[in-house]
Design a protein around this motif. Structure first.
Motif, short mmCIF file in Angstrom:
data_model
loop_
_atom_site.label_atom_id
_atom_site.label_comp_id
_atom_site.label_asym_id
_atom_site.label_seq_id
_atom_site.Cartn_x
_atom_site.Cartn_y
_atom_site.Cartn_z
N VAL A 68 5.93 124.56 95.04
CA VAL A 68 6.86 123.62 94.43
C VAL A 68 6.63 122.18 94.93
CG1 VAL A 68 8.76 123.92 96.06
CG2 VAL A 68 9.27 123.31 93.70
N ILE A 69 6.13 122.04 96.13
CA ILE A 69 5.84 120.72 96.68
C ILE A 69 4.37 120.36 96.45
CG2 ILE A 69 5.66 119.35 98.79
CD1 ILE A 69 8.06 120.90 99.86
N VAL A 70 3.47 121.23 96.85
CA VAL A 70 2.04 120.91 96.84
C VAL A 70 1.52 120.69 95.42
CG1 VAL A 70 -0.25 121.73 97.51
CG2 VAL A 70 1.69 122.09 99.03
N ASN A 71 2.10 121.35 94.44
CA ASN A 71 1.66 121.16 93.05
C ASN A 71 2.30 119.94 92.39
OD1 ASN A 71 0.00 123.39 93.21
ND2 ASN A 71 1.53 124.77 92.38
N PHE A 72 3.15 119.22 93.11
CA PHE A 72 3.85 118.07 92.56
C PHE A 72 2.91 116.90 92.27
CE2 PHE A 72 6.66 114.37 92.69
CZ PHE A 72 7.73 114.80 91.90
N LYS A 73 1.94 116.70 93.16
CA LYS A 73 0.94 115.64 92.97
C LYS A 73 -0.31 116.00 93.77
CE LYS A 73 2.67 112.39 96.49
NZ LYS A 73 3.25 111.06 96.70
N ASP A 74 -1.29 115.12 93.79
CA ASP A 74 -2.55 115.40 94.47
C ASP A 74 -2.39 115.26 95.98
OD1 ASP A 74 -5.16 115.77 95.30
OD2 ASP A 74 -5.89 113.88 94.45
N PHE A 75 -2.35 116.39 96.65
CA PHE A 75 -2.28 116.42 98.11
C PHE A 75 -3.58 116.96 98.71
CE2 PHE A 75 2.43 116.69 97.35
CZ PHE A 75 2.78 115.55 98.05
N SER A 76 -4.69 116.78 98.01
CA SER A 76 -5.95 117.36 98.48
C SER A 76 -6.36 116.85 99.86
CB SER A 76 -7.07 117.15 97.46
OG SER A 76 -7.21 115.77 97.16
N GLU A 92 -4.36 115.74 102.32
CA GLU A 92 -3.45 116.33 103.30
C GLU A 92 -3.77 117.80 103.53
OE1 GLU A 92 -2.62 114.46 100.71
OE2 GLU A 92 -1.23 112.88 101.38
N LEU A 93 -4.02 118.53 102.45
CA LEU A 93 -4.34 119.96 102.58
C LEU A 93 -5.64 120.17 103.34
CD1 LEU A 93 -3.30 121.13 99.00
CD2 LEU A 93 -2.19 121.78 101.16
N ALA A 94 -6.64 119.34 103.08
CA ALA A 94 -7.92 119.47 103.79
C ALA A 94 -7.74 119.20 105.28
CB ALA A 94 -8.94 118.51 103.20
N LEU A 95 -6.95 118.21 105.62
CA LEU A 95 -6.71 117.91 107.03
C LEU A 95 -5.90 119.02 107.69
CD1 LEU A 95 -7.05 116.13 109.47
CD2 LEU A 95 -5.15 114.71 108.64
N ILE A 96 -4.89 119.51 107.01
CA ILE A 96 -4.10 120.63 107.56
C ILE A 96 -5.01 121.82 107.81
CG2 ILE A 96 -2.32 122.35 107.03
CD1 ILE A 96 -0.83 120.06 105.50
N GLU A 97 -5.88 122.12 106.85
CA GLU A 97 -6.79 123.25 107.01
C GLU A 97 -7.75 123.04 108.18
OE1 GLU A 97 -9.05 126.45 104.26
OE2 GLU A 97 -9.11 124.38 103.55
N THR A 149 0.66 115.25 106.98
CA THR A 149 1.96 115.47 106.34
C THR A 149 1.91 114.75 104.99
OG1 THR A 149 3.13 113.50 107.17
CG2 THR A 149 3.12 115.47 108.59
N GLY A 150 2.77 115.17 104.10
CA GLY A 150 2.82 114.53 102.80
C GLY A 150 4.22 114.63 102.22
N THR A 151 4.49 113.79 101.24
CA THR A 151 5.80 113.80 100.61
C THR A 151 5.69 113.59 99.11
OG1 THR A 151 8.03 112.85 100.63
CG2 THR A 151 6.20 111.35 101.05
N VAL A 152 6.61 114.16 98.39
CA VAL A 152 6.65 113.96 96.94
C VAL A 152 7.34 112.64 96.61
CG1 VAL A 152 6.63 116.44 96.45
CG2 VAL A 152 8.82 115.24 96.64
N ASN A 153 7.97 112.03 97.58
CA ASN A 153 8.74 110.80 97.37
C ASN A 153 7.90 109.57 97.65
OD1 ASN A 153 11.20 112.21 96.72
ND2 ASN A 153 11.25 112.78 98.87
N ASP A 154 8.34 108.45 97.08
CA ASP A 154 7.61 107.20 97.26
C ASP A 154 8.59 106.03 97.27
OD1 ASP A 154 8.32 106.83 94.58
OD2 ASP A 154 6.32 107.29 93.84
N ALA A 155 8.03 104.83 97.27
CA ALA A 155 8.85 103.61 97.33
C ALA A 155 9.84 103.54 96.17
CB ALA A 155 7.94 102.38 97.32
#
Length: 177
Positions: free
Chosen positions: A12-20, A22-27, A132-138
Protein backbone atom coordinates in the motif's frame (compact mmCIF):
# COMPACT_ATOMS: atom_id res chain seq x y z
CA UNK A 1 24.49 -6.69 19.25
CA UNK A 2 22.57 -4.80 16.57
CA UNK A 3 19.36 -5.33 14.59
CA UNK A 4 17.84 -3.82 11.47
CA UNK A 5 14.22 -2.70 11.48
CA UNK A 6 12.49 -2.57 8.10
CA UNK A 7 9.32 -0.62 8.78
CA UNK A 8 6.12 -0.81 6.71
CA UNK A 9 7.68 -1.97 3.42
CA UNK A 10 4.17 -2.95 2.39
CA UNK A 11 2.42 -2.76 -0.97
CA UNK A 12 0.00 0.00 0.00
CA UNK A 13 2.96 2.33 0.55
CA UNK A 14 5.67 1.01 -1.77
CA UNK A 15 3.35 0.88 -4.79
CA UNK A 16 2.29 4.51 -4.22
CA UNK A 17 5.23 5.93 -6.20
CA UNK A 18 8.72 5.03 -7.39
CA UNK A 19 10.70 3.94 -4.34
CA UNK A 20 13.27 1.92 -6.31
CA UNK A 21 16.27 3.79 -4.82
CA UNK A 22 15.01 3.37 -1.27
CA UNK A 23 14.20 -0.31 -1.81
CA UNK A 24 17.65 -0.97 -3.31
CA UNK A 25 19.36 0.69 -0.36
CA UNK A 26 17.19 -1.16 2.15
CA UNK A 27 18.02 -4.43 0.41
CA UNK A 28 21.74 -3.60 0.50
CA UNK A 29 21.57 -2.92 4.24
CA UNK A 30 19.62 -6.17 4.73
CA UNK A 31 22.46 -8.04 3.00
CA UNK A 32 25.01 -6.40 5.34
CA UNK A 33 23.05 -7.49 8.40
CA UNK A 34 22.47 -11.02 7.16
CA UNK A 35 26.15 -11.36 6.27
CA UNK A 36 26.98 -10.64 9.92
CA UNK A 37 24.13 -12.84 11.22
CA UNK A 38 22.48 -9.80 12.78
CA UNK A 39 18.68 -9.89 13.01
CA UNK A 40 16.54 -8.23 10.34
CA UNK A 41 13.06 -7.52 11.66
CA UNK A 42 10.22 -6.55 9.37
CA UNK A 43 7.52 -4.42 10.96
CA UNK A 44 4.04 -4.46 9.41
CA UNK A 45 1.21 -2.02 9.97
CA UNK A 46 -1.98 -4.07 10.33
CA UNK A 47 -5.63 -3.15 10.78
CA UNK A 48 -8.62 -5.40 11.37
CA UNK A 49 -11.12 -3.20 9.49
CA UNK A 50 -11.83 -4.50 6.00
CA UNK A 51 -12.04 -1.02 4.48
CA UNK A 52 -8.64 0.03 5.85
CA UNK A 53 -5.61 0.15 3.48
CA UNK A 54 -3.62 -2.01 5.92
CA UNK A 55 -6.40 -4.59 6.40
CA UNK A 56 -4.70 -7.78 7.47
CA UNK A 57 -6.04 -9.89 4.57
CA UNK A 58 -5.53 -7.30 1.82
CA UNK A 59 -2.78 -7.26 -0.83
CA UNK A 60 -1.92 -3.75 0.38
CA UNK A 61 -0.87 -5.06 3.79
CA UNK A 62 1.50 -7.65 2.33
CA UNK A 63 5.24 -7.01 2.32
CA UNK A 64 6.53 -5.76 -1.01
CA UNK A 65 7.74 -8.64 -3.19
CA UNK A 66 11.18 -7.04 -3.66
CA UNK A 67 11.96 -7.57 0.03
CA UNK A 68 9.77 -10.46 1.16
CA UNK A 69 12.46 -13.04 0.30
CA UNK A 70 14.55 -11.59 3.14
CA UNK A 71 11.96 -12.08 5.86
CA UNK A 72 13.03 -13.99 8.96
CA UNK A 73 10.98 -12.16 11.58
CA UNK A 74 7.80 -10.10 11.29
CA UNK A 75 6.25 -8.02 14.05
CA UNK A 76 2.83 -6.49 13.58
CA UNK A 77 1.81 -3.08 14.86
CA UNK A 78 -1.31 -0.95 14.77
CA UNK A 79 0.18 2.50 15.52
CA UNK A 80 3.12 4.52 14.14
CA UNK A 81 5.41 3.21 16.91
CA UNK A 82 6.83 -0.25 16.34
CA UNK A 83 7.08 -0.61 20.13
CA UNK A 84 3.55 0.31 21.26
CA UNK A 85 1.56 -2.84 22.11
CA UNK A 86 3.89 -5.10 20.11
CA UNK A 87 6.43 -7.82 20.85
CA UNK A 88 9.36 -5.81 19.48
CA UNK A 89 10.94 -4.89 22.81
CA UNK A 90 10.77 -8.46 24.16
CA UNK A 91 12.23 -9.74 20.87
CA UNK A 92 15.13 -7.28 21.11
CA UNK A 93 15.72 -8.12 24.78
CA UNK A 94 15.69 -11.85 24.03
CA UNK A 95 18.34 -11.35 21.32
CA UNK A 96 20.31 -8.95 23.58
CA UNK A 97 20.07 -6.16 21.01
CA UNK A 98 21.46 -2.80 22.13
CA UNK A 99 21.57 -0.94 18.80
CA UNK A 100 18.74 -0.64 16.25
CA UNK A 101 18.99 0.65 12.70
CA UNK A 102 15.90 2.25 11.18
CA UNK A 103 14.85 1.85 7.53
CA UNK A 104 11.48 1.70 5.81
CA UNK A 105 8.38 3.84 5.30
CA UNK A 106 6.80 6.47 6.11
CA UNK A 107 9.73 8.56 7.27
CA UNK A 108 7.82 11.20 9.22
CA UNK A 109 5.49 8.79 10.98
CA UNK A 110 6.43 5.19 11.59
CA UNK A 111 10.19 5.53 11.09
CA UNK A 112 10.51 8.65 13.24
CA UNK A 113 8.13 7.43 15.96
CA UNK A 114 9.98 4.11 16.15
CA UNK A 115 13.39 5.81 16.32
CA UNK A 116 12.26 8.05 19.19
CA UNK A 117 10.55 5.17 21.01
CA UNK A 118 13.72 3.06 20.68
CA UNK A 119 15.84 5.88 22.09
CA UNK A 120 13.36 6.35 24.97
CA UNK A 121 13.79 2.66 25.78
CA UNK A 122 17.57 2.97 26.01
CA UNK A 123 18.62 1.65 22.61
CA UNK A 124 21.36 3.19 20.53
CA UNK A 125 19.57 4.28 17.35
CA UNK A 126 20.87 4.80 13.83
CA UNK A 127 18.47 6.28 11.30
CA UNK A 128 19.61 5.59 7.73
CA UNK A 129 17.87 8.59 6.16
CA UNK A 130 18.00 7.63 2.44
CA UNK A 131 16.79 4.11 3.32
CA UNK A 132 13.47 5.63 4.37
CA UNK A 133 10.75 6.98 2.16
CA UNK A 134 7.39 8.69 2.36
CA UNK A 135 4.31 9.00 0.21
CA UNK A 136 3.95 12.61 1.39
CA UNK A 137 5.61 15.71 0.00
CA UNK A 138 5.71 19.49 0.29
CA UNK A 139 2.27 19.80 -1.29
CA UNK A 140 0.64 17.53 1.30
CA UNK A 141 2.11 19.62 4.12
CA UNK A 142 1.52 22.91 2.30
CA UNK A 143 5.17 23.83 2.82
CA UNK A 144 6.80 24.81 -0.45
CA UNK A 145 10.20 23.20 -0.98
CA UNK A 146 9.89 20.80 1.96
CA UNK A 147 11.93 17.62 1.66
CA UNK A 148 10.18 15.49 4.27
CA UNK A 149 12.95 12.91 4.63
CA UNK A 150 15.67 15.55 4.96
CA UNK A 151 13.60 17.54 7.46
CA UNK A 152 13.02 14.48 9.69
CA UNK A 153 16.69 13.50 9.41
CA UNK A 154 17.76 17.01 10.43
CA UNK A 155 15.41 17.10 13.42
CA UNK A 156 16.62 13.69 14.64
CA UNK A 157 20.26 14.61 14.03
CA UNK A 158 19.96 17.89 15.91
CA UNK A 159 18.46 16.01 18.85
CA UNK A 160 21.97 14.65 19.56
CA UNK A 161 20.17 11.47 20.63
CA UNK A 162 19.74 9.61 17.35
CA UNK A 163 22.51 9.01 14.86
CA UNK A 164 21.41 9.97 11.32
CA UNK A 165 23.49 8.73 8.40
CA UNK A 166 23.36 8.77 4.62
CA UNK A 167 24.36 5.67 2.65
CA UNK A 168 28.04 6.68 2.38
CA UNK A 169 28.35 7.40 6.10
CA UNK A 170 26.58 4.12 6.91
CA UNK A 171 28.95 2.15 4.64
CA UNK A 172 32.05 3.81 6.08
CA UNK A 173 31.03 3.28 9.68
CA UNK A 174 29.12 -0.03 9.72
CA UNK A 175 29.43 -1.99 6.47
CA UNK A 176 32.18 -4.30 7.70
CA UNK A 177 31.09 -4.18 11.32
Amino acid sequence: MKALLVIDAQNVIVNFKDFSKELALIESVIHDFKQNNDPVIFIKQIDEKEDHPFYRKSKGAELHQSLEKHVDSVIEKSTPSSFFNTTLQSFLEEKEIKHVFITGFNTEFCCMFTAIAAYDRGYQVTFIEPATGTVNDAEVYEMEGLDVRDFVGTVLHWSNAIEVLDEVEYAEKYKND
